[in-house]
Design a protein around this motif. Structure first.
Motif, PDB file in Angstrom:
ATOM      1  N   THR A   1       0.838  -1.207   0.000  1.00  0.00           N
ATOM      2  CA  THR A   1       0.000   0.000   0.000  1.00  0.00           C
ATOM      3  C   THR A   1       0.867   1.249   0.000  1.00  0.00           C
ATOM      4  O   THR A   1       0.615   2.189  -0.760  1.00  0.00           O
ATOM      5  N   VAL A   2       1.885   1.247   0.832  1.00  0.00           N
ATOM      6  CA  VAL A   2       2.775   2.405   0.910  1.00  0.00           C
ATOM      7  C   VAL A   2       3.500   2.603  -0.424  1.00  0.00           C
ATOM      8  O   VAL A   2       3.576   3.722  -0.948  1.00  0.00           O
ATOM      9  N   VAL A   3       4.013   1.530  -0.988  1.00  0.00           N
ATOM     10  CA  VAL A   3       4.726   1.623  -2.267  1.00  0.00           C
ATOM     11  C   VAL A   3       3.780   2.093  -3.361  1.00  0.00           C
ATOM     12  O   VAL A   3       4.131   2.950  -4.183  1.00  0.00           O
ATOM     13  N   TYR A   4       2.568   1.571  -3.389  1.00  0.00           N
ATOM     14  CA  TYR A   4       1.593   1.962  -4.403  1.00  0.00           C
ATOM     15  C   TYR A   4       1.243   3.445  -4.269  1.00  0.00           C
ATOM     16  O   TYR A   4       1.237   4.189  -5.258  1.00  0.00           O
ATOM     17  N   GLU A   5       0.958   3.885  -3.040  1.00  0.00           N
ATOM     18  CA  GLU A   5       0.610   5.291  -2.824  1.00  0.00           C
ATOM     19  C   GLU A   5       1.780   6.203  -3.190  1.00  0.00           C
ATOM     20  O   GLU A   5       1.587   7.252  -3.806  1.00  0.00           O
ATOM     21  N   LEU A   6       2.971   5.784  -2.835  1.00  0.00           N
ATOM     22  CA  LEU A   6       4.149   6.575  -3.173  1.00  0.00           C
ATOM     23  C   LEU A   6       4.333   6.652  -4.688  1.00  0.00           C
ATOM     24  O   LEU A   6       4.618   7.721  -5.239  1.00  0.00           O
ATOM     25  N   SER A   7       4.128   5.538  -5.369  1.00  0.00           N
ATOM     26  CA  SER A   7       4.274   5.553  -6.829  1.00  0.00           C
ATOM     27  C   SER A   7       3.201   6.434  -7.468  1.00  0.00           C
ATOM     28  O   SER A   7       3.463   7.116  -8.466  1.00  0.00           O
ATOM     29  N   GLN A   8       2.002   6.454  -6.899  1.00  0.00           N
ATOM     30  CA  GLN A   8       0.940   7.325  -7.412  1.00  0.00           C
ATOM     31  C   GLN A   8       1.325   8.791  -7.228  1.00  0.00           C
ATOM     32  O   GLN A   8       1.097   9.617  -8.117  1.00  0.00           O
ATOM     33  N   GLN A   9       1.897   9.113  -6.064  1.00  0.00           N
ATOM     34  CA  GLN A   9       2.318  10.492  -5.808  1.00  0.00           C
ATOM     35  C   GLN A   9       3.445  10.899  -6.753  1.00  0.00           C
ATOM     36  O   GLN A   9       3.455  12.021  -7.271  1.00  0.00           O
ATOM     37  N   VAL A  10       4.381   9.997  -6.973  1.00  0.00           N
ATOM     38  CA  VAL A  10       5.483  10.285  -7.891  1.00  0.00           C
ATOM     39  C   VAL A  10       4.947  10.487  -9.303  1.00  0.00           C
ATOM     40  O   VAL A  10       5.356  11.407 -10.019  1.00  0.00           O
ATOM     41  N   GLN A  11       4.012   9.637  -9.714  1.00  0.00           N
ATOM     42  CA  GLN A  11       3.424   9.759 -11.049  1.00  0.00           C
ATOM     43  C   GLN A  11       2.691  11.092 -11.200  1.00  0.00           C
ATOM     44  O   GLN A  11       2.832  11.774 -12.218  1.00  0.00           O
ATOM     45  N   ALA A  12       1.938  11.489 -10.159  1.00  0.00           N
ATOM     46  CA  ALA A  12       1.225  12.768 -10.204  1.00  0.00           C
ATOM     47  C   ALA A  12       2.221  13.930 -10.286  1.00  0.00           C
ATOM     48  O   ALA A  12       2.017  14.887 -11.051  1.00  0.00           O
ATOM     49  N   ALA A  13       3.298  13.843  -9.507  1.00  0.00           N
ATOM     50  CA  ALA A  13       4.321  14.898  -9.539  1.00  0.00           C
ATOM     51  C   ALA A  13       4.971  14.966 -10.915  1.00  0.00           C
ATOM     52  O   ALA A  13       5.205  16.063 -11.452  1.00  0.00           O
ATOM     53  N   MET A  14       5.251  13.834 -11.513  1.00  0.00           N
ATOM     54  CA  MET A  14       5.855  13.813 -12.848  1.00  0.00           C
ATOM     55  C   MET A  14       4.897  14.383 -13.888  1.00  0.00           C
ATOM     56  O   MET A  14       5.311  15.128 -14.783  1.00  0.00           O
ATOM     57  N   ASP A  15       3.606  14.058 -13.769  1.00  0.00           N
ATOM     58  CA  ASP A  15       2.613  14.620 -14.688  1.00  0.00           C
ATOM     59  C   ASP A  15       2.567  16.140 -14.562  1.00  0.00           C
ATOM     60  O   ASP A  15       2.512  16.860 -15.568  1.00  0.00           O
ATOM     61  N   ASN A  16       2.598  16.635 -13.313  1.00  0.00           N
ATOM     62  CA  ASN A  16       2.585  18.085 -13.097  1.00  0.00           C
ATOM     63  C   ASN A  16       3.836  18.738 -13.672  1.00  0.00           C
ATOM     64  O   ASN A  16       3.767  19.809 -14.279  1.00  0.00           O
TER      65      ASN A  16
END
Length: 100
Positions: free
Chosen positions: A28-43
């Motif tokens: 869960t932590v890894v998934y949430e972190l990867s989602q945050q990283v993906q959102a940051a990269m999109d931004n």
């Protein structure tokens, strides 16, 4: 040949979490972190695109200003030549008048 590592006892096994229970919070932590990283990269990608568009507009404006400045320089050079010719003509007329 016997291993030098101690064998886990039954009491040790009861303290270990099942594999799926231990992986779930970590997953869960890894998934949430990867989602945050993906959102940051999109931004960041959106910002890079905006910067590229803005810089293209700025470069275009700079080129226009450069062309305008060069045209103004040519005009000023032409005016300078006309004024110099007029000044030389006046000086020649004054010199001819004094010579006569």
């Amino acid at each position: 040949m016997a291993s030098s590592l101690p064998r886990p006892s039954h009491a040790d096994n009861t303290q270990l979490l099942p594999l799926s229970d231990a992986q779930s919070p970590l997953s869960t932590v890894v998934y949430e972190l990867s989602q945050q990283v993906q959102a940051a990269m999109d931004n960041m990608l959106k910002m890079i695109t905006e910067i590229d568009q803005s810089s293209a507009g700025i470069i275009e404006d700079i080129e226009k200003c450069k062309d305008s400045a060069l045209e103004r320089k040519r005009t000023l050079e032409e005016e300078k030549e006309r004024f110099q010719k007029a000044a030389y003509s006046v000086l020649d007329m004054l010199n001819n008048r004094e010579s006569s």
